[in-house]
Structures are given as structure tokens and as C-alpha cells.
Design a protein around this motif. Structure first.
Motif, mmCIF file in Angstrom:
data_model
loop_
_atom_site.group_PDB
_atom_site.id
_atom_site.type_symbol
_atom_site.label_atom_id
_atom_site.label_comp_id
_atom_site.label_asym_id
_atom_site.label_seq_id
_atom_site.Cartn_x
_atom_site.Cartn_y
_atom_site.Cartn_z
ATOM 1 N N SER A 67 6.750 -6.691 4.368
ATOM 2 C CA SER A 67 7.050 -5.956 5.493
ATOM 3 C C SER A 67 6.178 -6.599 6.505
ATOM 4 O O SER A 67 7.022 -5.640 7.313
ATOM 5 N N ASN A 71 9.015 -4.816 9.022
ATOM 6 C CA ASN A 71 8.932 -3.635 10.042
ATOM 7 C C ASN A 71 8.686 -3.433 11.201
ATOM 8 O O ASN A 71 9.451 -2.686 11.848
ATOM 9 N N TYR A 98 8.792 8.563 5.869
ATOM 10 C CA TYR A 98 7.501 7.059 5.373
ATOM 11 C C TYR A 98 6.374 8.560 4.640
ATOM 12 O O TYR A 98 5.946 8.069 2.796
ATOM 13 N N ILE A 99 6.227 9.559 5.205
ATOM 14 C CA ILE A 99 5.599 10.491 4.721
ATOM 15 C C ILE A 99 5.863 11.638 3.028
ATOM 16 O O ILE A 99 4.594 11.299 2.797
ATOM 17 N N PRO A 101 7.448 10.361 0.784
ATOM 18 C CA PRO A 101 7.219 10.366 -0.769
ATOM 19 C C PRO A 101 5.544 9.471 -0.591
ATOM 20 O O PRO A 101 5.726 9.604 -1.973
ATOM 21 N N SER A 102 5.102 9.358 0.260
ATOM 22 C CA SER A 102 3.955 8.897 0.467
ATOM 23 C C SER A 102 3.145 10.086 -0.532
ATOM 24 O O SER A 102 2.267 10.378 -1.063
ATOM 25 N N VAL A 103 3.754 11.365 -0.696
ATOM 26 C CA VAL A 103 2.801 12.737 -1.338
ATOM 27 C C VAL A 103 3.293 12.753 -1.934
ATOM 28 O O VAL A 103 2.776 13.048 -3.011
ATOM 29 N N GLY A 105 5.113 10.963 -4.562
ATOM 30 C CA GLY A 105 5.455 9.891 -5.026
ATOM 31 C C GLY A 105 3.812 10.332 -6.021
ATOM 32 O O GLY A 105 3.485 10.261 -7.180
ATOM 33 N N PRO A 106 2.251 10.514 -5.795
ATOM 34 C CA PRO A 106 1.501 10.091 -5.911
ATOM 35 C C PRO A 106 1.066 11.913 -7.075
ATOM 36 O O PRO A 106 0.854 12.387 -8.330
#
Length: 128
Positions: A67, A71, A98-99, A101-103, A105-106
Motif C-alpha cells: 500500500s 498508493n 474508497y468510501i 466499500p469502507s461503509v 464491508g462492515p
């Protein structure tokens, strides 16, 4: 690992080329992904969980390393390949990629544990 590799990767990208540095960072992913899968499978089979934990830590370090290496140069390649007037739109999409999947996933994990019970057993986590 990402913090330690980001600055040297930026220097190398300026000196040797961004695409070459991204390729080198990709090698770390080629080490990390199979190591992570192998360690997870070992642990779920009940074989030497301590060694599996160490392998997962090493694999995570390689993911961080990749990463940090990829990046910065990848974003610079993106900026170089898009005209100045269109960069804000492209970077908005990049940020959304980015955002979201970050939301999600959990949220998916919470739904999965609600449906299958809130038990942290290795076979269940492997399926997740």
C-alpha cells in the motif's frame, strides 16, 4: 509498513518511474495474498494457530508495504493521465471507490453475524 515505505517509494517513483515502482509494490501483494490465505486455512483446520497468527501478521505487513509503495505513484499516474480540468471528477470517483466499500464491508459483516449468530469461530470468519 505503509508509513515506512511511502517516502522511499515516492523518491524511487521520481527517479525510476511511477509504473516501475507500482510493479515492485505489486510483488508484495503477490507474497501477502497467498500467505494470508494459507495462514487462515491453517488456523481454521486447527493446525498450529500460533504460527498461523505470525503468518497473518507477516502477510499484513506485506499488504501495508504494498500500500505504501503503490498508493502515491498510482495516484500520480492517474493525475498525469487525466487532463487538468477533469481531475476533480476523477478524484471524486476515486474517493467514492474508497468510501463505499469502507461503509459496505462492515455493514455486510454485521448482517452476516446477525443472520448466522454472533459467534467468532474461525470457520465462520473464513466464510465471511
Amino acid at each position: 509498513a505503509a508509513l515506512a515505505s511511502a517516502l522511499p517509494a515516492g523518491w524511487a517513483a521520481d527517479r525510476y518511474g511511477r509504473a516501475k515502482v507500482c510493479r515492485v509494490g505489486s510483488l508484495a501483494i503477490l507474497v501477502a495474498a497467498p500467505a494470508y490465505a494459507y495462514a487462515t486455512l491453517r488456523a481454521t483446520e486447527g493446525r498450529d494457530k500460533e504460527l498461523s497468527y505470525i503468518l497473518i501478521c507477516i502477510a499484513s505487513a506485506f499488504f501495508g508495504l504494498s500500500s505504501g509503495i503503490i498508493n502515491g505513484p498510482a495516484q500520480a499516474l492517474l493525475a498525469d493521465s487525466v487532463s487538468t480540468g477533469a481531475r476533480s471528477k476523477v478524484y471524486t470517483w476515486l474517493f467514492a471507490c474508497y468510501i463505499v466499500p469502507s461503509v459496505l464491508g462492515p455493514a455486510i459483516s454485521v448482517g452476516y453475524f446477525e443472520a448466522h449468530g454472533d459467534e467468532w469461530r474461525l470457520p465462520l470468519l473464513r466464510d465471511l
